[in-house]
Scaffold this active site. Structure first.
Site, short mmCIF file in Angstrom:
data_model
loop_
_atom_site.label_atom_id
_atom_site.label_comp_id
_atom_site.label_asym_id
_atom_site.label_seq_id
_atom_site.Cartn_x
_atom_site.Cartn_y
_atom_site.Cartn_z
N ARG A 38 -9.48 -17.68 9.26
CA ARG A 38 -10.71 -17.20 9.43
C ARG A 38 -11.46 -17.79 10.90
O ARG A 38 -12.38 -17.10 11.42
CB ARG A 38 -11.71 -17.08 8.14
N LYS A 197 -4.89 -6.52 -10.95
CA LYS A 197 -5.74 -5.70 -11.70
C LYS A 197 -6.02 -4.31 -11.11
O LYS A 197 -6.58 -4.06 -9.91
CB LYS A 197 -7.14 -6.37 -12.03
N GLY A 350 -6.61 -10.82 0.48
CA GLY A 350 -6.38 -12.27 0.87
C GLY A 350 -4.75 -12.36 0.50
O GLY A 350 -3.95 -13.20 1.18
N GLY A 373 -12.50 -7.65 -0.25
CA GLY A 373 -13.51 -6.95 -0.71
C GLY A 373 -14.06 -5.85 -0.01
O GLY A 373 -14.45 -4.86 -0.26
P1 ADP Z 1 -4.86 -9.32 -2.83
O1 ADP Z 1 -5.68 -10.65 -2.73
O2 ADP Z 1 -3.78 -8.96 -1.60
O3 ADP Z 1 -5.79 -8.09 -2.86
P2 ADP Z 1 -4.72 -9.37 -5.72
O4 ADP Z 1 -5.58 -10.48 -5.62
O5 ADP Z 1 -5.07 -8.33 -6.24
O6 ADP Z 1 -4.06 -9.24 -4.27
O7 ADP Z 1 -3.27 -10.11 -6.23
C1 ADP Z 1 -2.46 -11.19 -5.97
C2 ADP Z 1 -1.90 -11.94 -7.20
O8 ADP Z 1 -1.43 -11.09 -8.13
C3 ADP Z 1 -0.96 -12.85 -6.83
O9 ADP Z 1 -1.54 -14.05 -6.93
C4 ADP Z 1 0.36 -12.47 -7.36
O10 ADP Z 1 0.95 -13.67 -8.04
C5 ADP Z 1 -0.43 -11.67 -8.88
N1 ADP Z 1 0.65 -10.85 -9.45
C6 ADP Z 1 1.33 -9.83 -8.63
N2 ADP Z 1 2.32 -9.23 -9.48
C7 ADP Z 1 2.15 -9.83 -10.38
C8 ADP Z 1 3.05 -9.93 -12.00
N3 ADP Z 1 3.86 -8.76 -12.09
N4 ADP Z 1 2.58 -10.68 -12.83
C9 ADP Z 1 1.70 -11.53 -12.70
N5 ADP Z 1 1.23 -12.02 -11.48
C10 ADP Z 1 1.12 -10.93 -10.47
MG MG Z 2 -6.52 -11.62 -4.13
#
Ligand code: ADP
Ligand code: MG
Length: 402
Positions: A38, A197, A350, A373
């Site tokens: 960043r 989620k 992230g 976000g």
């Molecule tokens: P981003 O930051 O790219 O938007 P998220 O914050 O939504 O992604 O999700 C990332 C997290 O989801 C990671 O820490 C990863 O370990 C977790 N994750 C992905 N698939 C699984 C899974 N099947 N079980 C548990 N955790 C998971």
């Molecule tokens: Mg994330």
């Protein structure tokens, strides 16, 4: 979204004090910066203003709101000073008489970094008094903090109404890359969504189920969809409130031209740890005592093919718990496919960015968004308060003429 804002490139900044809102909210461990992406992303705007002989007053938040009053910007100052060839002073606070004197003492081409904006309670409340205090520090305002543009805070929104305002280079680029993908993507558009989620990404899912060619789902998010279809998910990570959302999205996909794809095979583990017993299953039924931790090889190949055939790709959210090597293959396969894809590739989120960095592929995508976000909100069609406030409105005009 109104985009009639002016660019920092048009700012009459020479010899003037310019308040620059950047997103310097870097991760810290024991007071050390663990990733300075960043800070590096904020450099071009600062360097442009240094070249123009502006006096730069830089501000950012650091850490979570709860840590207010604890985290100092000192490590950020030290890192900035290493990247820039000019003096970078650390202010004694965010606003007030002493800080005003510190800002007044700046020479052209110098930088004053204000303390953590979250030291001021009024920051997140968008307190007009704090905005006035900030506006006293400068002659004009540049917002380059795309990652904070979805929040109406005093440093991202309030102060923009009080000074002639301009968009920074990073903010401009983020907006042009993401709006192009949202409004006029090269077809076919393939959207790959993962992470933890459904509720985090429901807005984007909703929108792209209407306009994308394919939406490919991975990560823990898929278990809400499986649960909604009555498939056993064992001990997989699952948020109960996501199940009705997934059910609605499945129904929506039935009526849509967009193809919603879910994993057809999985990698499961008997615990959430790198040392877990690991099994590949040809199917999606997760037995009790096990959790789905990655998409399987057949799904990975299938998703990679869809990505290869896309005119544009949006990827947000890892396919599995990629931080643990035994469960990283699905995310790596998607990352490699995105890196190789002939279409235009945009990655947000992230953890997805961290995955690309971990695989050494972060330079191989067309645009790696710095806003988690903020990029999701923009893509789902929401207006970003930090951007709206920059709009070339009457107030800015009058102040220019004055
Ligand atoms: P981003 O930051 O790219 O938007 P998220 O914050 O939504 O992604 O999700 C990332 C997290 O989801 C990671 O820490 C990863 O370990 C977790 N994750 C992905 N698939 C699984 C899974 N099947 N079980 C548990 N955790 C998971
Ligand atoms: Mg994330």
């Amino acid at each position: 979204m109104p985009q009639e804002f002016r660019s920092v490139r048009e700012a009459p900044a020479e010899g003037k004090r310019v308040l620059v809102r950047a997103d310097l909210n870097v991760p810290l461990a024991d007071g050390e910066i663990t990733d300075d992406t960043r800070i590096r992303a904020a450099l071009p705007t600062i360097q442009l203003l240094i070249k123009e002989d502006a006096k730069i007053v830089l501000v950012s938040h650091l850490g979570r709101p709860e840590s207010r009053g604890e985290l100092s910007m000192r490590p950020v100052r030290d890192r900035l000073a290493r990247h820039l060839s000019v003096p970078v002073h650390l202010a004694s606070g965010v606003v007030g008489d002493v800080v005003e004197a510190e800002a007044e003492a700046l020479e052209p081409g110098q930088v004053l970094l204000l303390e953590n904006s979250r030291w001021e309670e009024g920051e997140t409340e968008n307190d007009p008094e704090l905005a006035v205090g900030l506006a006293r520090l400068a002659d004009m305002y540049v917002n380059d903090a795309f990652g904070a543009a979805h929040r109406a805070h005093a440093t991202t929104e309030g102060v923009a109404h009080l000074l002639p305002s301009f968009a920074g280079l990073l903010l401009e680029r983020e907006l042009s890359e993401l709006t192009a993908l949202r409004d006029d993507p090269e077809q076919p558009l393939v959207v790959v969504l993962g992470g933890s989620k459904v509720s985090d990404k429901i807005g984007v899912l909703d929108r792209f189920l209407e306009v994308a060619d394919k939406v490919l789902i991975g990560g823990a998010m898929c278990f809400a969809f499986f649960q909604a279809r009555g498939v056993g998910t064992g001990d997989s990570l699952l948020a109960e409130e996501d199940v009705p959302l997934a059910e609605r999205l499945l129904e929506k996909a039935e009526r849509s031209k967009c193809e919603l794809r879910l994993p057809t095979d999985l990698v499961i583990g008997d615990s959430f740890s790198a040392g877990a017993e690991r099994k590949e299953i040809d199917g999606i039924e997760v037995p009790d005592g096990w959790m789905g931790l990655d998409v399987g090889p057949q799904t990975a190949t299938n998703y990679a093919e869809a990505i290869a055939g896309a005119g544009s790709v949006l990827w947000n959210g890892p396919m599995g718990a990629f931080e643990m090597e035994p469960f990283a293959a699905g995310t790596r396969a998607v990352a490699e496919a995105v890196a190789k894809a002939p279409g235009r590739t945009v990655v947000g989120g992230g953890d997805s960015a961290a995955a690309l960095v971990a695989f050494g592929l972060d330079q191989e995508v067309d645009w790696l968004s710095t806003g988690g976000g903020a990029s999701l909100e923009l893509l789902e069609g929401k207006e970003l308060p930090g951007v709206v406030a920059l709009a070339h409105d009457g107030e800015n005009e009058r102040r220019d003429d004055a």
